[in-house]
Design a protein around this motif. Structure first.
Motif, mmCIF file in Angstrom:
data_model
loop_
_atom_site.group_PDB
_atom_site.id
_atom_site.type_symbol
_atom_site.label_atom_id
_atom_site.label_comp_id
_atom_site.label_asym_id
_atom_site.label_seq_id
_atom_site.Cartn_x
_atom_site.Cartn_y
_atom_site.Cartn_z
ATOM 1 N N VAL A 92 -5.437 -18.431 11.347
ATOM 2 C CA VAL A 92 -5.318 -17.010 11.070
ATOM 3 C C VAL A 92 -5.921 -16.201 12.216
ATOM 4 O O VAL A 92 -6.844 -16.652 12.904
ATOM 5 C CB VAL A 92 -6.010 -16.678 9.730
ATOM 6 C CG1 VAL A 92 -7.525 -16.781 9.880
ATOM 7 C CG2 VAL A 92 -5.626 -15.290 9.241
ATOM 8 N N SER A 93 -5.431 -15.002 12.433
ATOM 9 C CA SER A 93 -5.960 -14.102 13.465
ATOM 10 C C SER A 93 -6.617 -12.909 12.797
ATOM 11 O O SER A 93 -6.533 -12.717 11.576
ATOM 12 C CB SER A 93 -4.847 -13.638 14.408
ATOM 13 O OG SER A 93 -3.857 -12.920 13.696
ATOM 14 N N TRP A 94 -7.273 -12.081 13.626
ATOM 15 C CA TRP A 94 -8.009 -10.944 13.083
ATOM 16 C C TRP A 94 -7.099 -9.972 12.344
ATOM 17 O O TRP A 94 -7.515 -9.356 11.366
ATOM 18 C CB TRP A 94 -8.724 -10.202 14.213
ATOM 19 C CG TRP A 94 -9.807 -10.988 14.863
ATOM 20 C CD1 TRP A 94 -9.706 -11.738 15.998
ATOM 21 C CD2 TRP A 94 -11.163 -11.112 14.425
ATOM 22 N NE1 TRP A 94 -10.916 -12.321 16.289
ATOM 23 C CE2 TRP A 94 -11.835 -11.952 15.349
ATOM 24 C CE3 TRP A 94 -11.882 -10.595 13.349
ATOM 25 C CZ2 TRP A 94 -13.175 -12.285 15.216
ATOM 26 C CZ3 TRP A 94 -13.227 -10.923 13.225
ATOM 27 C CH2 TRP A 94 -13.857 -11.753 14.153
ATOM 28 N N ASP A 95 -5.885 -9.813 12.817
ATOM 29 C CA ASP A 95 -4.992 -8.794 12.257
ATOM 30 C C ASP A 95 -3.787 -9.410 11.545
ATOM 31 O O ASP A 95 -2.700 -8.831 11.537
ATOM 32 C CB ASP A 95 -4.517 -7.853 13.361
ATOM 33 C CG ASP A 95 -3.861 -8.604 14.523
ATOM 34 O OD1 ASP A 95 -3.903 -9.846 14.532
ATOM 35 O OD2 ASP A 95 -3.315 -7.932 15.421
ATOM 36 N N SER A 96 -3.952 -10.595 10.968
ATOM 37 C CA SER A 96 -2.846 -11.243 10.264
ATOM 38 C C SER A 96 -2.430 -10.405 9.053
ATOM 39 O O SER A 96 -3.271 -9.945 8.278
ATOM 40 C CB SER A 96 -3.259 -12.641 9.794
ATOM 41 O OG SER A 96 -3.500 -13.483 10.893
ATOM 42 N N TYR A 108 -11.365 -14.337 8.632
ATOM 43 C CA TYR A 108 -12.262 -14.561 9.768
ATOM 44 C C TYR A 108 -11.912 -15.871 10.473
ATOM 45 O O TYR A 108 -12.120 -16.951 9.925
ATOM 46 C CB TYR A 108 -13.713 -14.605 9.279
ATOM 47 C CG TYR A 108 -14.744 -14.336 10.344
ATOM 48 C CD1 TYR A 108 -14.968 -13.042 10.796
ATOM 49 C CD2 TYR A 108 -15.493 -15.370 10.888
ATOM 50 C CE1 TYR A 108 -15.924 -12.794 11.762
ATOM 51 C CE2 TYR A 108 -16.450 -15.118 11.853
ATOM 52 C CZ TYR A 108 -16.656 -13.829 12.289
ATOM 53 O OH TYR A 108 -17.594 -13.581 13.258
ATOM 54 N N PRO A 109 -11.383 -15.812 11.706
ATOM 55 C CA PRO A 109 -10.993 -17.033 12.432
ATOM 56 C C PRO A 109 -12.190 -17.720 13.081
ATOM 57 O O PRO A 109 -13.006 -17.072 13.753
ATOM 58 C CB PRO A 109 -10.016 -16.517 13.488
ATOM 59 C CG PRO A 109 -10.453 -15.108 13.744
ATOM 60 C CD PRO A 109 -11.030 -14.596 12.447
ATOM 61 N N PRO A 133 -2.903 -10.858 4.611
ATOM 62 C CA PRO A 133 -4.006 -11.809 4.747
ATOM 63 C C PRO A 133 -3.697 -13.121 4.029
ATOM 64 O O PRO A 133 -3.018 -13.147 3.010
ATOM 65 C CB PRO A 133 -5.188 -11.080 4.089
ATOM 66 C CG PRO A 133 -4.802 -9.641 4.084
ATOM 67 C CD PRO A 133 -3.321 -9.610 3.951
ATOM 68 N N CYS A 134 -4.237 -14.201 4.574
ATOM 69 C CA CYS A 134 -4.044 -15.521 3.988
ATOM 70 C C CYS A 134 -5.086 -15.727 2.884
ATOM 71 O O CYS A 134 -6.256 -15.383 3.048
ATOM 72 C CB CYS A 134 -4.181 -16.592 5.063
ATOM 73 S SG CYS A 134 -3.851 -18.267 4.468
ATOM 74 N N THR A 135 -4.664 -16.275 1.762
ATOM 75 C CA THR A 135 -5.568 -16.540 0.643
ATOM 76 C C THR A 135 -5.498 -18.017 0.262
ATOM 77 O O THR A 135 -4.463 -18.669 0.433
ATOM 78 C CB THR A 135 -5.212 -15.676 -0.577
ATOM 79 O OG1 THR A 135 -3.871 -15.965 -0.983
ATOM 80 C CG2 THR A 135 -5.339 -14.196 -0.247
#
Length: 367
Positions: A100-104, A305-306, A107-109
């Motif tokens: 994941v990136s800062w601005d994905s 948070y990557p 958001p991934c859950t």
């Protein structure tokens, strides 16, 4: 002729030495006598090292019980609850969020199930932990503007040069500026208990997690007409890696802007690359039921948070406070290690003492 005489030194058995007079006399010049200087320490118990002392005699009867007691005490202390949700393992539910990136967007859950074997009776502290993250780097620690964080209006629009390269963005000053604020932890953690198939949300308190001095003294919002933070922060822009501006961190005015407690906790940098910071409080509601009952739970994670790019790891920690303080993963490992070594050494020394301790090693000396 005048002769100096030191009754004290004679009592010590060391007569004064003089020049020109055998037996310790000293010739005075100019009609006046002066005491002869000496480097010998005073005859006191402290300076002559005659103070009473106690030195333990280490025998099998004293050493072996100490090893066993330390082992039995330290090993249980090291047991704690922490959940690693980095997702590096292919079987982890959070593996899909690893890159994941800062601005994905969106958001991934992910969800991680776990079981509490024992109830938590008192207030519970929820921490997030990071590994291989060097908040103690010199340039990182200096990359902030304390005047800006204290609500100074001039520093708000003209941040310190220490914040470079996170001082401005698109010709606008960044608020809050600096590398520390730019890398703020922004995962969202939600805790649920499963009771007969029903999901029960655990209330997480977000206030009271920061130091009082930080909340009320070191961090303040800019001042101006009205309490509209959007207007007070006008002319600034958010940090590069943030999803939203600082005045949108919380809906409650006393926990928004520079006085947001999640932000304040993050800004207190850690001394070691593996650390944890307080995330939420789980307060006990009554004395009849434990704060967290033993049973099945799951952690709902919004993975923002990557950490994979720098081989870092993330974890969630549940801890209580006792007379010895809160539980700590590092201390837990240290306690278990020291306790195991002491217990092992106790067994080895017990075997050696049992096998060889009764032998008479003294030799008869012929007359």
């Amino acid at each position: 002729m005048a002769v100096n005489y030191s009754a004290k030194e004679e009592a010590d058995g060391h007569p004064s030495g003089g020049v020109g007079v055998p037996g310790g006399g000293a010739v005075s010049g100019g009609g006046g006598g002066g005491a002869v200087k000496t480097r010998k320490p005073d005859n006191t118990a402290f300076k002559q090292q005659r103070l009473p002392a106690w030195q333990p005699i280490l025998t099998a009867g004293t050493v072996l019980p100490a090893f066993f007691i330390i082992g039995l005490i330290f090993i249980p202390i090291g047991i704690g609850i922490f959940i690693d949700y980095t997702g590096t393992e292919p079987s982890s539910p959070c593996n899909k969020c690893l890159n994941v990136s800062w601005d994905s967007t969106p958001p991934c859950t992910c969800i991680i199930n776990f079981t509490l074997e024992h109830s938590f009776e008192s207030n519970v502290f929820m921490y997030y932990g990071l590994s291989n993250f060097y908040q103690n780097h010199r340039r990182y620690v200096k990359s902030r503007d304390d005047s800006q964080l204290n609500g100074d209006n001039s520093s708000l629009l003209n941040p310190s040069k220490e914040c470079e390269p996170y001082r401005t963005n698109e010709d606008k000053p960044i608020a809050p500026c600096g590398a520390i604020a730019n890398s703020m932890f922004n995962d969202t953690l939600e805790l649920y208990r499963i009771d007969n198939g029903t999901e029960i949300s655990i209330t997480l308190t977000k206030k009271g997690i920061a130091w009082w001095t930080d909340k009320n003294v070191k961090f303040r919002n800019p001042t101006g007409e009205g309490n509209n933070l959007a207007a007070l922060f006008q002319g600034t822009t958010k940090p590069v890696n943030w999803r939203k501006a600082v005045y949108m961190l919380d809906e409650e005015p006393d926990n928004n802007g520079f006085i947001n407690e999640d932000f304040i906790v993050w800004m207190r940098t850690a001394a070691l690359p593996t650390f944890r910071k307080l995330y939420r409080l789980i307060e006990r509601k009554n004395n009849l039921q434990p704060t967290l009952q033993a049973g099945k739970y799951f952690l709902n994670i919004t993975y923002n948070y990557p950490v994979h790019s720098f081989d870092g790891r993330k974890r969630m920690i549940l801890s209580t406070i006792s007379w010895m303080g809160g539980k700590n993963p590092f201390l837990g490992i240290a306690y278990i290690t020291v306790g195991s070594i002491c217990f092992f050494l106790g067994v080895v020394l017990l075997i050696i003492h049992h096998k060889y301790g009764n032998r008479n090693t003294s030799a008869d000396i012929p007359n």
